[in-house]
Enzyme design. Sequence first.
Site, PDB file in Angstrom:
ATOM      1  N   ASN A  60       0.803  -1.047   0.136  1.00 20.88           N
ATOM      2  CA  ASN A  60       0.186  -0.069  -0.290  1.00 20.88           C
ATOM      3  C   ASN A  60       0.889   0.963   0.174  1.00 20.88           C
ATOM      4  O   ASN A  60       1.544   1.897   1.311  1.00 20.88           O
ATOM      5  CB  ASN A  60      -0.646   0.043   1.291  1.00 20.88           C
ATOM      6  CG  ASN A  60      -1.895   0.762   1.434  1.00 20.88           C
ATOM      7  OD1 ASN A  60      -0.897   2.666   1.194  1.00 20.88           O
ATOM      8  ND2 ASN A  60      -3.148   0.542   2.053  1.00 20.88           N
ATOM      9  N   HIS A  87       1.136   6.077   2.045  1.00 22.41           N
ATOM     10  CA  HIS A  87       2.287   7.511   3.090  1.00 22.41           C
ATOM     11  C   HIS A  87       3.198   7.626   2.238  1.00 22.41           C
ATOM     12  O   HIS A  87       3.636   8.499   2.886  1.00 22.41           O
ATOM     13  CB  HIS A  87       2.053   6.428   3.866  1.00 22.41           C
ATOM     14  CG  HIS A  87       0.586   5.844   4.759  1.00 22.41           C
ATOM     15  ND1 HIS A  87       0.021   7.476   4.995  1.00 22.41           N
ATOM     16  CD2 HIS A  87       0.734   5.025   4.744  1.00 22.41           C
ATOM     17  CE1 HIS A  87      -0.976   6.091   5.722  1.00 22.41           C
ATOM     18  NE2 HIS A  87      -0.615   5.237   5.492  1.00 22.41           N
ATOM     19  N   HIS A 115      -5.472   3.782  -1.664  1.00 23.74           N
ATOM     20  CA  HIS A 115      -6.807   4.225  -1.031  1.00 23.74           C
ATOM     21  C   HIS A 115      -6.931   5.551  -1.851  1.00 23.74           C
ATOM     22  O   HIS A 115      -6.259   6.174  -1.611  1.00 23.74           O
ATOM     23  CB  HIS A 115      -7.035   3.907   0.571  1.00 23.74           C
ATOM     24  CG  HIS A 115      -8.424   3.833   0.859  1.00 23.74           C
ATOM     25  ND1 HIS A 115      -8.172   4.452   2.299  1.00 23.74           N
ATOM     26  CD2 HIS A 115      -9.319   4.448   0.435  1.00 23.74           C
ATOM     27  CE1 HIS A 115      -9.507   4.232   2.577  1.00 23.74           C
ATOM     28  NE2 HIS A 115     -10.539   4.488   1.789  1.00 23.74           N
ATOM     29  N   ARG A 141      -9.418   8.515  -0.894  1.00 19.61           N
ATOM     30  CA  ARG A 141     -10.019   8.648   0.201  1.00 19.61           C
ATOM     31  C   ARG A 141     -11.120   9.711  -0.333  1.00 19.61           C
ATOM     32  O   ARG A 141     -10.492  10.935  -1.611  1.00 19.61           O
ATOM     33  CB  ARG A 141      -9.417   9.624   0.984  1.00 19.61           C
ATOM     34  CG  ARG A 141      -8.540   8.212   1.877  1.00 19.61           C
ATOM     35  CD  ARG A 141      -8.167   8.004   3.318  1.00 19.61           C
ATOM     36  NE  ARG A 141      -8.742   8.517   4.289  1.00 19.61           N
ATOM     37  CZ  ARG A 141     -10.051   7.752   4.517  1.00 19.61           C
ATOM     38  NH1 ARG A 141      -8.447   6.769   5.439  1.00 19.61           N
ATOM     39  NH2 ARG A 141     -10.614   7.939   5.864  1.00 19.61           N
ATOM     40  N   ARG A 161      -7.049  13.144   0.731  1.00 21.66           N
ATOM     41  CA  ARG A 161      -5.483  13.589   1.584  1.00 21.66           C
ATOM     42  C   ARG A 161      -4.257  12.140   1.331  1.00 21.66           C
ATOM     43  O   ARG A 161      -3.224  13.852   1.579  1.00 21.66           O
ATOM     44  CB  ARG A 161      -6.125  12.677   3.174  1.00 21.66           C
ATOM     45  CG  ARG A 161      -5.819  10.846   3.306  1.00 21.66           C
ATOM     46  CD  ARG A 161      -5.468  11.353   4.567  1.00 21.66           C
ATOM     47  NE  ARG A 161      -8.120  11.515   5.637  1.00 21.66           N
ATOM     48  CZ  ARG A 161      -7.940  11.490   6.174  1.00 21.66           C
ATOM     49  NH1 ARG A 161      -7.712   9.798   7.166  1.00 21.66           N
ATOM     50  NH2 ARG A 161      -9.370  11.099   6.983  1.00 21.66           N
ATOM     51  N   GLU A 172      -8.269   0.976  -3.014  1.00 19.00           N
ATOM     52  CA  GLU A 172      -9.329   0.750  -2.308  1.00 19.00           C
ATOM     53  C   GLU A 172     -10.442   2.052  -1.785  1.00 19.00           C
ATOM     54  O   GLU A 172      -9.394   3.497  -2.220  1.00 19.00           O
ATOM     55  CB  GLU A 172      -7.981   0.865  -1.029  1.00 19.00           C
ATOM     56  CG  GLU A 172      -8.617  -0.119  -0.274  1.00 19.00           C
ATOM     57  CD  GLU A 172      -7.770  -0.094   1.084  1.00 19.00           C
ATOM     58  OE1 GLU A 172      -7.684   0.808   2.095  1.00 19.00           O
ATOM     59  OE2 GLU A 172      -5.877  -0.442   1.234  1.00 19.00           O
ATOM     60  N   THR A 181      -7.903   3.582   8.488  1.00 17.84           N
ATOM     61  CA  THR A 181      -9.043   2.993   8.256  1.00 17.84           C
ATOM     62  C   THR A 181      -9.724   2.363   9.162  1.00 17.84           C
ATOM     63  O   THR A 181      -8.964   1.077  10.193  1.00 17.84           O
ATOM     64  CB  THR A 181      -9.702   1.698   7.510  1.00 17.84           C
ATOM     65  OG1 THR A 181      -8.866   2.270   6.062  1.00 17.84           O
ATOM     66  CG2 THR A 181     -10.709   1.142   6.511  1.00 17.84           C
ATOM     67  N   GLU A 194     -10.874  -9.681   2.475  1.00 19.33           N
ATOM     68  CA  GLU A 194      -9.872  -8.716   3.319  1.00 19.33           C
ATOM     69  C   GLU A 194      -9.978  -9.420   4.748  1.00 19.33           C
ATOM     70  O   GLU A 194     -10.899  -8.176   5.115  1.00 19.33           O
ATOM     71  CB  GLU A 194      -9.238  -7.719   3.060  1.00 19.33           C
ATOM     72  CG  GLU A 194      -8.227  -6.833   3.730  1.00 19.33           C
ATOM     73  CD  GLU A 194      -7.127  -6.527   2.871  1.00 19.33           C
ATOM     74  OE1 GLU A 194      -7.239  -6.536   1.950  1.00 19.33           O
ATOM     75  OE2 GLU A 194      -6.381  -5.669   3.239  1.00 19.33           O
ATOM     76  N   HIS A 217      -4.180  -4.673   7.667  1.00 20.35           N
ATOM     77  CA  HIS A 217      -4.358  -3.930   8.116  1.00 20.35           C
ATOM     78  C   HIS A 217      -3.204  -4.035   9.820  1.00 20.35           C
ATOM     79  O   HIS A 217      -3.193  -4.652  10.582  1.00 20.35           O
ATOM     80  CB  HIS A 217      -5.423  -3.274   8.614  1.00 20.35           C
ATOM     81  CG  HIS A 217      -5.391  -1.691   9.607  1.00 20.35           C
ATOM     82  ND1 HIS A 217      -5.837  -0.600   8.429  1.00 20.35           N
ATOM     83  CD2 HIS A 217      -5.095  -1.279  10.270  1.00 20.35           C
ATOM     84  CE1 HIS A 217      -5.863   0.307   9.184  1.00 20.35           C
ATOM     85  NE2 HIS A 217      -5.417   0.255  10.119  1.00 20.35           N
TER      86      HIS A 217
END
Length: 255
Positions: free
Chosen positions: A12, A15, A48, A50, A54, A75, A106, A156, A199
Amino acid sequence: MSVLLPIRLGLNIDHVATIRNARGGAAPDPVRAAMLAVEAGVDGITAHLREDRRHIRDDDMARLKLEISKPLNFEMAATEEMKSIALRVKPHAACLVPEKREERTTEGGLNVVGHHNQLKPYIAELNSAGIRVSLFIEPDARAIETAKALNAPVIELHTGTYCEAMHDGHQNKIDLEFERLQKAAELAGRLGLEVHAGHGLDFATAEKLAEIPEIRELNIGHFIIGEAIFIGLHQSIIQMRAAIDAGRARARPRA
Ligand code: PXP
């Protein structure tokens, strides 16, 4: 299940975009990170998009689809806006997650039981566009049975509570949460669902989860990107791959 397949690692890259957006501008580029990650051996890239943009932005999604050679896992919250973007970008997979504007990440799994009627046609549309739908859910039997009824091919499992227990070091809670994940994966496997998990995972928790025979994919972001600050992205991925493979070597097919 007779032969255990290896576990796929999905990175992922949200970040990387978080750091970019802290200053505006174009660096560091999440697509560049995704390409490096593919070179280092990840099996897929997760991002993801969003609602508040962000971290990942719309153009990141389009560039990822165009430029990376491995499957893209989009995502997203189950909204009309995200569905139309997914139908345009056509990622390999779409992982439906709950989304609250005020949360840092999340929190918890998708309430599939409560939103069954809205999710059924939503998932059907993604399925018929050839996008593999995955539902990010708690390791809970009702949620898993509902995912099956919704015709989602993949679930998931949310590993956040297990990872928090590992962090806190309370053995009873660790054992309880691991058992919940194990039972959930076993049920999902029996129902013919493909099982992914993610996660909060780090080297130790990813290695342990790889022992669960039904798990086919782990999606990991924050820890790998954080570790990259110290050892580089390539090495961070190599070490995660090694941890997952070590756990998998201890996994035994269910009788
Ligand atoms: N899987 C899903 C569905 C997620 O929402 C997230 C967090 O964005 C992850 C995996 C990765 O979690 P982490 O960044 O804590 O590794």
